[in-house]
Design a protein around this motif. Structure first.
Motif, PDB file in Angstrom:
ATOM      1  N   ALA A 114      -4.365   8.778   0.009  1.00  0.00           N
ATOM      2  CA  ALA A 114      -3.837   8.734  -1.044  1.00  0.00           C
ATOM      3  C   ALA A 114      -4.846   8.984  -2.156  1.00  0.00           C
ATOM      4  O   ALA A 114      -4.739   9.305  -3.182  1.00  0.00           O
ATOM      5  CB  ALA A 114      -3.102   7.633  -1.337  1.00  0.00           C
TER       6      ALA A 114
ATOM      7  N   SER B 238       0.883  -1.274   0.030  1.00  0.00           N
ATOM      8  CA  SER B 238      -0.325   0.098  -0.081  1.00  0.00           C
ATOM      9  C   SER B 238       0.280   1.385   0.289  1.00  0.00           C
ATOM     10  O   SER B 238       1.596   1.005   0.414  1.00  0.00           O
ATOM     11  CB  SER B 238      -0.850  -0.299   1.529  1.00  0.00           C
TER      12      SER B 238
ATOM     13  N   ALA C 106      -3.631   1.093  -0.511  1.00  0.00           N
ATOM     14  CA  ALA C 106      -3.693   2.563  -0.511  1.00  0.00           C
ATOM     15  C   ALA C 106      -4.167   3.162   0.448  1.00  0.00           C
ATOM     16  O   ALA C 106      -5.541   2.918   0.635  1.00  0.00           O
ATOM     17  CB  ALA C 106      -4.518   3.720  -2.016  1.00  0.00           C
ATOM     18  N   SER C 107      -3.530   4.380   1.016  1.00  0.00           N
ATOM     19  CA  SER C 107      -4.546   4.704   1.880  1.00  0.00           C
ATOM     20  C   SER C 107      -5.713   5.948   2.321  1.00  0.00           C
ATOM     21  O   SER C 107      -5.567   5.926   0.367  1.00  0.00           O
ATOM     22  CB  SER C 107      -3.006   5.526   3.196  1.00  0.00           C
TER      23      SER C 107
ATOM     24  N   ASN D 270       9.417   4.769   5.302  1.00  0.00           N
ATOM     25  CA  ASN D 270       8.823   6.162   6.106  1.00  0.00           C
ATOM     26  C   ASN D 270      10.347   7.017   6.376  1.00  0.00           C
ATOM     27  O   ASN D 270      10.834   6.680   7.169  1.00  0.00           O
ATOM     28  CB  ASN D 270       7.378   5.988   6.471  1.00  0.00           C
TER      29      ASN D 270
ATOM     30  N   ALA E 212       3.274  -1.148   4.069  1.00  0.00           N
ATOM     31  CA  ALA E 212       3.055   1.030   4.601  1.00  0.00           C
ATOM     32  C   ALA E 212       3.765   1.426   4.102  1.00  0.00           C
ATOM     33  O   ALA E 212       4.886   1.385   4.215  1.00  0.00           O
ATOM     34  CB  ALA E 212       3.100   0.766   5.703  1.00  0.00           C
TER      35      ALA E 212
ATOM     36  N   GLY F 293       0.976   5.743   0.226  1.00  0.00           N
ATOM     37  CA  GLY F 293       0.226   6.870   0.880  1.00  0.00           C
ATOM     38  C   GLY F 293       0.496   8.175   0.329  1.00  0.00           C
ATOM     39  O   GLY F 293       1.086   8.324  -0.772  1.00  0.00           O
ATOM     40  N   ARG F 294       0.539   9.203   0.650  1.00  0.00           N
ATOM     41  CA  ARG F 294       0.421  10.878   0.293  1.00  0.00           C
ATOM     42  C   ARG F 294       1.808  10.798   0.265  1.00  0.00           C
ATOM     43  O   ARG F 294       1.879  12.090  -0.205  1.00  0.00           O
ATOM     44  CB  ARG F 294      -0.545  11.433   1.762  1.00  0.00           C
TER      45      ARG F 294
ATOM     46  N   GLN G 192      -8.982   1.742  -1.905  1.00  0.00           N
ATOM     47  CA  GLN G 192      -8.224   2.120  -0.204  1.00  0.00           C
ATOM     48  C   GLN G 192      -8.257   1.094   0.989  1.00  0.00           C
ATOM     49  O   GLN G 192      -9.494  -0.138   1.162  1.00  0.00           O
ATOM     50  CB  GLN G 192      -9.493   3.235   0.432  1.00  0.00           C
TER      51      GLN G 192
ATOM     52  N   ILE H 168       2.882   5.751   4.473  1.00  0.00           N
ATOM     53  CA  ILE H 168       1.918   5.893   5.286  1.00  0.00           C
ATOM     54  C   ILE H 168       2.043   6.433   6.460  1.00  0.00           C
ATOM     55  O   ILE H 168       2.822   5.611   6.838  1.00  0.00           O
ATOM     56  CB  ILE H 168       1.112   4.786   5.162  1.00  0.00           C
TER      57      ILE H 168
ATOM     58  N   HIS I 144      -6.296   4.564   9.235  1.00  0.00           N
ATOM     59  CA  HIS I 144      -5.417   3.090   7.821  1.00  0.00           C
ATOM     60  C   HIS I 144      -5.437   1.778   9.629  1.00  0.00           C
ATOM     61  O   HIS I 144      -5.505   0.933   8.819  1.00  0.00           O
ATOM     62  CB  HIS I 144      -4.546   3.576   7.578  1.00  0.00           C
TER      63      HIS I 144
END
Length: 322
Positions: free
Chosen positions: A238, A206, A234-235, A287, A264, A208-209, A249, A267, A273
């Motif tokens: 996103a 997944s 995806a989160s 991240n 992840a 994310g933004r 999602q 995210i 989430h």
């Protein structure tokens, strides 16, 4: 206690894993509460599907075969299930919390004037149910006082039923009035993909933004997804940003998944989430923010720039797979 009726959702005669999860929940409920576990298949030309589901340890299968049930229409399906409940001494109706289950079950509960519990994760021997609250941070024990109880079960809370025996198949005639047939089927726009379905995949990747754009999903995330033979998720951030369609999602208002391996990528790990993926067997987070909440649930965490780390990881996966 009366019988347990499981709505065996299918798509063109094929049963997804979510249906086998509902069957398993129904079998567990019948063993704890008494009565028989009955599966029902609705549609047109469902003989083969009814025979297939009869091999999963239920007491019997009821096949409701009618042209008006050829495609899923909430009004016709709700009216049919209402009739089957009344004709078969049913005290508990079970389906999985799929899009169809979420649409159908409240209508049936309303038609019967009975109580309903959603996203059930456990069925207790005293007839109560456990379901998550506050994005999964608390479990509530719910008691329904109505003579017929309607519940949807979370697709990650029960194992899928295994083949077991062969139950008899009984054909049921349905009588649908004009009101039940008022809703009409127009079309079904199916999103076709060679990747596994998100809710049934062993591996989910997944984004994310932090990926910043839909193009970066294609450039950076999809190669890793394909190298792993995974499904892509995806989160909500996103999805809301328009990077990917909302059917990807994962989260409290999206799909709930519990794969063997969950990546992840970019995210942050907002509570919404986490509610949709924290039951995954192994969680890997990438991240650049070392304080991101996602690291609190991750089994493996990599503090790095995803735009460098993900291509490197993809290449290593390809090497390992030869």
């Amino acid at each position: 206690m009366g019988n347990v009726l499981v709505f065996a959702e299918h798509h063109k005669g094929k049963f997804p894993k979510s249906t086998l999860i509902a069957v398993q929940a129904g079998k567990e409920a019948a063993s704890k509460l008494g009565g028989n576990c009955i599966a029902t298949v609705l549609g047109a030309g469902v003989d083969a599907a009814a025979k297939e589901i009869s091999g999963y340890g239920v007491t019997k299968v009821i096949a409701a075969d009618d042209a008006a049930l050829a495609e899923y229409l909430a009004d016709a399906y709700a009216a049919t299930l209402e009739q089957l409940i009344k004709a078969n001494d049913v005290s508990l109706l079970i389906a999985t919390s799929t899009a169809v289950g979420k649409d159908l079950l409240p209508r049936i509960a309303a038609r019967l004037g009975v109580g309903m519990a959603t996203d059930v994760v456990a069925i207790n021997a005293d007839g109560t149910f456990k379901r998550p609250m506050y994005a999964g941070n608390a479990l509530a024990t719910v008691s329904l006082d109505s003579p017929v109880k309607v519940i949807s079960v979370r697709g990650t809370a029960f194992d899928a039923a295994k083949p077991e025996g062969q139950a008899p198949v009984e054909k049921a005639s349905v009588s649908l009035d004009a009101a039940a047939k008022k809703m009409q089927f127009i079309s079904f726009n199916e999103i076709k993909s060679d990747r596994p379905q998100l809710t049934e995949a062993r591996i989910v990747v997944s984004g994310g933004r932090g990926l910043k754009s839909g193009e970066n999903f294609t450039t950076y995330l999809e190669p890793l997804v394909d190298a792993l033979g995974a499904a892509m998720g995806a989160s909500r951030a996103a999805v809301d940003a328009g990077f990917v369609p909302n059917d990807l999602q994962v989260g409290q208002t999206g799909k709930v998944v519990a794969p063997e391996l969950y990546f992840a990528v970019g995210i942050s790990g907002a509570i919404q989430h986490l509610a949709g993926m924290k039951d995954s067997k192994v969680i890997v987070a990438i991240n650049k923010d070392p304080e991101a909440p996602i690291f609190n649930v991750a089994d493996y965490g990599l503090v790095a720039d995803l735009f460098k780390a993900v291509p490197e990881l993809t290449e290593e996966v390809k090497k390992l797979k030869g």
